[in-house]
Design an enzyme around this catalytic site. Structure first.
Site, PDB file in Angstrom:
ATOM      1  N   CYS A   1       0.754  -1.199   0.047  1.00  0.00           N
ATOM      2  CA  CYS A   1      -0.050   0.047  -0.138  1.00  0.00           C
ATOM      3  C   CYS A   1       0.831   1.321   0.066  1.00  0.00           C
ATOM      4  CB  CYS A   1      -0.933  -0.152   1.206  1.00  0.00           C
ATOM      5  SG  CYS A   1      -0.399   0.015   2.756  1.00  0.00           S
TER       6      CYS A   1
ATOM      7  N   SER B   1      -6.924  -0.264  10.175  1.00  0.00           N
ATOM      8  CA  SER B   1      -6.725  -0.720   8.913  1.00  0.00           C
ATOM      9  C   SER B   1      -5.654  -1.783   8.777  1.00  0.00           C
ATOM     10  CB  SER B   1      -6.695   0.442   7.890  1.00  0.00           C
ATOM     11  OG  SER B   1      -5.361   1.161   8.079  1.00  0.00           O
ATOM     12  N   ALA B   2      -4.780  -2.195   9.612  1.00  0.00           N
ATOM     13  CA  ALA B   2      -3.664  -3.061   9.654  1.00  0.00           C
ATOM     14  C   ALA B   2      -4.417  -4.524  10.232  1.00  0.00           C
ATOM     15  CB  ALA B   2      -2.577  -2.551  10.238  1.00  0.00           C
TER      16      ALA B   2
ATOM     17  N   PRO C   1      -4.283  -8.706  10.467  1.00  0.00           N
ATOM     18  CA  PRO C   1      -3.284  -9.818  10.684  1.00  0.00           C
ATOM     19  C   PRO C   1      -2.374 -10.128   9.486  1.00  0.00           C
ATOM     20  CG  PRO C   1      -5.663 -10.719  11.298  1.00  0.00           C
ATOM     21  CD  PRO C   1      -5.636  -9.371  10.464  1.00  0.00           C
ATOM     22  N   GLY C   2      -2.827 -10.005   8.232  1.00  0.00           N
ATOM     23  CA  GLY C   2      -1.883 -10.035   7.033  1.00  0.00           C
ATOM     24  C   GLY C   2      -0.915  -8.903   6.953  1.00  0.00           C
TER      25      GLY C   2
END
Length: 318
Positions: free
Chosen positions: A133, A164-165, A167-168
């Site tokens: 991103c 907006s963060a 686990p991935g």
């Protein structure tokens, strides 16, 4: 007569995959949803896909290949993790060698792709990587400076809301910095690159903010500002919420008093350009503050649409 579209599948039924699905259903020009793939049978993404008439499986790529629609799938988006993508690509390619992969993880099996910078260069690649991103937001700015003056060093700081963060993202922080740094050099044109990500816990959540620093050869500041403005407009064609937060800042670094680049071990002079951005999401599925996720799904859609257009053109020609 309806224009033919290619069927696509999305691996990963989390926030990114679900937002991407909605974008494809609403705005896909040359692609249409074929399947949504996940591992959690209770995920909202799979439930939403089923309600929208999209074939689903919670048995990962093994389940995807058992779906009848798999025979018609030409392009697969992977919104899982870097490690999972390596396995997914190998598994699917063993069964369908010509399948195209659009990688939204930092795995970087294929070439880096920033639509407004080098998107047209990789339309025939079997696997393209959407960098990160932060890379999608900032590398166009490094490239905008690079087309005016040679960039010796480029550094980006991507600040995103902790909310907006997922686990991935959290599991791939190291890959994020490494992949973005390499792409600043390989795609942005900087001789050296560095990337930093900041997870901002502020409440209410703040939208994505990005800061880009470049140190280039001496150049006309007005030409750089014009190049940046043109690049911002190009990104806005598929990410409307992408914008400059304030005017560019320029500092001329004299050779007699070079600046030291922390962590890089270099002392440099020339023109320092500071670019300040913010990215507001379109809120198709994700909240507007999650511009970091929105720019990834928007860039992936733009890339896949271009790939599909080229594939369809070849089919028509043949």
């Amino acid at each position: 007569m309806l224009e033919r579209k290619l069927k696509v599948a999305i691996i990963g039924s989390g926030n990114i995959g679900t937002d991407l699905m909605i974008k494809i259903l609403r705005h896909g020009q040359h692609i249409d949803m074929g399947a949504m793939v996940g591992i959690d049978p209770a995920s909202d993404g799979l439930a939403r896909a089923a309600r929208l008439g999209v074939a689903t499986t919670h048995e990962s790529v093994e389940g995807l290949v058992r779906l009848p629609v798999f025979a018609d799938i030409d392009i697969v988006f992977d919104a899982t993790s870097a490690g999972a993508h390596v396995k997914n690509d190998a598994f699917l390619r063993s069964l369908k060698p010509g399948i195209r992969m659009v990688d939204l993880t930092p795995a970087a099996i294929g070439p880096y792709c920033i639509p407004v910078v080098n998107g047209q260069d990789h339309l025939d690649a079997q696997n393209v990587n959407m960098v990160t991103c932060g890379g999608q937001a900032t590398i166009p700015m490094v490239a905008a400076v690079s087309r005016v003056a040679k960039v010796h060093y480029g550094e980006i700081v991507a600040s995103i809301s902790s909310r907006s963060a997922g686990p991935g993202t959290r599991a791939n922080i190291d890959e994020f910095t490494e992949t973005t740094s390499r792409a600043i050099e390989g795609v942005g044109g900087a001789a050296r690159g560095k990337a930093i990500i900041v997870l901002n816990p502020a409440e209410p959540p703040l939208i994505m903010r990005d800061t880009v620093y470049t140190l280039s050869e001496p150049a006309d500041a007005a030409r750089i500002a014009e190049s940046v403005a043109q690049m911002v407009a190009a990104v806005q064609s598929y990410v409307p919420g992408y914008r400059l937060k304030q005017k560019l800042q320029f500092d001329r670094i004299d050779a007699a008093n070079p600046i030291r680049i922390p962590g890089v071990g270099l002392r440099m002079h020339g023109l320092k350009t500071s670019i300040f951005l913010e990215v507001e999401g379109a809120a198709h599925y994700l909240p507007a503050y999650a511009g970091n996720l929105d720019i990834m799904t928007s860039a992936a859609l733009r890339t896949a649409d271009r790939v599909a257009a080229r594939m369809l053109a070849k089919l028509t020609h043949d």
